[in-house]
Design a protein around this motif. Structure first.
Motif, PDB file in Angstrom:
ATOM      1  N   LEU A  78       0.848  -1.182   0.000  1.00 40.29           N
ATOM      2  CA  LEU A  78       0.000   0.000   0.000  1.00 40.29           C
ATOM      3  C   LEU A  78       0.888   1.238   0.000  1.00 40.29           C
ATOM      4  N   ARG A  79       0.641   2.131  -0.941  1.00 37.43           N
ATOM      5  CA  ARG A  79       1.409   3.373  -1.054  1.00 37.43           C
ATOM      6  C   ARG A  79       0.491   4.555  -0.785  1.00 37.43           C
ATOM      7  N   TRP A  80       0.811   5.304   0.240  1.00 38.48           N
ATOM      8  CA  TRP A  80      -0.021   6.447   0.634  1.00 38.48           C
ATOM      9  C   TRP A  80       0.443   7.721  -0.059  1.00 38.48           C
ATOM     10  N   TYR A  81      -0.515   8.573  -0.430  1.00 37.20           N
ATOM     11  CA  TYR A  81      -0.225   9.881  -1.002  1.00 37.20           C
ATOM     12  C   TYR A  81      -0.958  10.963  -0.196  1.00 37.20           C
ATOM     13  N   ASP A  82      -0.237  11.979   0.213  1.00 36.44           N
ATOM     14  CA  ASP A  82      -0.926  13.150   0.766  1.00 36.44           C
ATOM     15  C   ASP A  82      -1.673  13.896  -0.342  1.00 36.44           C
ATOM     16  N   THR A  83      -1.129  13.805  -1.554  1.00 34.55           N
ATOM     17  CA  THR A  83      -1.801  14.326  -2.746  1.00 34.55           C
ATOM     18  C   THR A  83      -1.659  13.287  -3.847  1.00 34.55           C
ATOM     19  N   VAL A  84      -2.769  12.718  -4.269  1.00 36.40           N
ATOM     20  CA  VAL A  84      -2.743  11.679  -5.297  1.00 36.40           C
ATOM     21  C   VAL A  84      -2.274  12.280  -6.619  1.00 36.40           C
ATOM     22  N   PRO A  85      -1.411  11.588  -7.375  1.00 40.80           N
ATOM     23  CA  PRO A  85      -0.974  12.102  -8.678  1.00 40.80           C
ATOM     24  C   PRO A  85      -2.164  12.455  -9.573  1.00 40.80           C
ATOM     25  N   THR A  86      -2.027  13.561 -10.286  1.00 41.35           N
ATOM     26  CA  THR A  86      -3.127  14.021 -11.144  1.00 41.35           C
ATOM     27  C   THR A  86      -3.217  13.234 -12.445  1.00 41.35           C
ATOM     28  N   ALA A  87      -2.110  12.703 -12.913  1.00 43.82           N
ATOM     29  CA  ALA A  87      -2.124  11.930 -14.160  1.00 43.82           C
ATOM     30  C   ALA A  87      -2.908  10.641 -13.958  1.00 43.82           C
ATOM     31  N   PRO A  88      -3.852  10.343 -14.842  1.00 42.07           N
ATOM     32  CA  PRO A  88      -4.649   9.116 -14.694  1.00 42.07           C
ATOM     33  C   PRO A  88      -3.781   7.881 -14.860  1.00 42.07           C
ATOM     34  N   PRO A  89      -3.985   6.865 -14.031  1.00 38.13           N
ATOM     35  CA  PRO A  89      -3.184   5.641 -14.155  1.00 38.13           C
ATOM     36  C   PRO A  89      -3.501   4.916 -15.451  1.00 38.13           C
ATOM     37  N   LYS A  90      -2.484   4.232 -15.981  1.00 36.33           N
ATOM     38  CA  LYS A  90      -2.645   3.502 -17.236  1.00 36.33           C
ATOM     39  C   LYS A  90      -2.736   2.001 -16.946  1.00 36.33           C
TER      40      LYS A  90
END
Length: 286
Positions: A78-90
């Motif tokens: 599990l990888r936590w983000y305080d701000t999720v990347p804006t680029a959509p996952p592929k």
């Protein structure tokens, strides 16, 4: 593989970071992660996380009665983000399997390294409907799990100790690493018959199980999710340390390899100096 101590630490971490937060959405990226389809993952949107629990090696994220149950398997994390990347996952690119975003911009990814895809996510109204949770044995750190309850598990058991400790339907949460550690602390061969333990040996194994897991949980508590893997490795005394000196007696840590795993042990501490043959067809020590 994340085991009870690491999953318990993730539960603590997610309890602090998720509870009270509203889910913006959940996006499955790898089809292999999906083990249920009804209810759909779109039903998580707009729900508030009300709790995070652990069942053996399973994480259980409760969003107002809808449970996202996750088993990280061998190579999941599990990888936590305080701000999720804006680029959509592929889809199909990289280790990402599932992304959960919160309305405030934070969130987390479930990832899995390698080509063997075993990470599993279930969306259910009742966690007991997840097959892996339904078959779990008792939790070794549960408050009411005492020495007598532990002894009852091994009565009539025909398997060797290593295999019995790893069986999730017998006792929940212990995997390859911590079974090695527990047996080293208890000074027992991994191939000792589990059903032939004396009362003193049962007591030693019970105390080793509780002590090893409790200490590992305490080491992991408060550690950020991204550093838990390193923390686990730093606390292991024999597992994954083939060729290094035993921290108790100084003898070399030895290994027995199998088709898809291996175990580590100290011959001086655990097998009266006898070396276990490193092949699957060896005659096991008693």
């Amino acid at each position: 593989m994340p085991e009870l101590p690491e999953v318990e630490a993730l539960r603590d971490f997610l309890s602090d970071h998720l509870v009270g937060q509203e889910i913006e959405g959940a996006l499955p990226v790898a089809i292999s992660v999906l083990k249920t389809y009804d209810p759909p993952y779109t039903e998580l949107a707009g729900r508030t996380v009300t709790g995070v629990a652990r069942h053996g090696k399973f994480l259980d994220i409760d969003a107002e009665g809808l449970h996202l149950c996750v088993h990280l398997a061998r190579a999941g994390w599990l990888r936590w983000y305080d701000t999720v990347p804006t680029a959509p996952p592929k889809p199909g690119k990289g280790p990402l399997a599932l992304r959960v975003t919160l309305t405030g911009g934070a969130g987390f990814d479930l990832t899995e390294a390698g080509t063997r895809k075993s990470l599993a996510a279930y969306l259910v109204h009742d966690p007991s409907k997840v097959p892996g949770i339904a078959r779990l044995g008792p939790d070794p750190l549960a408050p009411g799990f005492g020495r007598d309850e532990f002894a009852a598990l091994f009565a009539g058991e025909r398997r060797r100790l290593k295999g019995a400790l790893r069986d999730q339907s017998l006792i929940a949460g212990i995997g390859n690493a911590y079974s090695d550690e527990i047996l080293h602390v208890a000074k027992m061969s991994p191939f000792k018959p589990a059903g032939h333990l004396t009362d003193d040996e049962i007591t030693a194994l019970y105390e080793a199980t509780r002590t090893t897991l409790t200490e590992a949980v305490e080491r992991s508590r408060g550690v950020a999710a991204g550093r838990l893997k390193a923390e686990k490795k730093s606390g292991l005394r024999v597992h994954g340390r083939t060729g290094e000196p035993c921290p108790v007696c100084g003898d070399v840590v030895r290994e027995v390899s199998f088709a898809d795993s291996s175990l580590q042990y100290c011959a001086t501490c655990q097998t009266d100096g006898k070396i276990l043959a490193d092949r699957r067809t060896s005659k096991f020590l008693k």
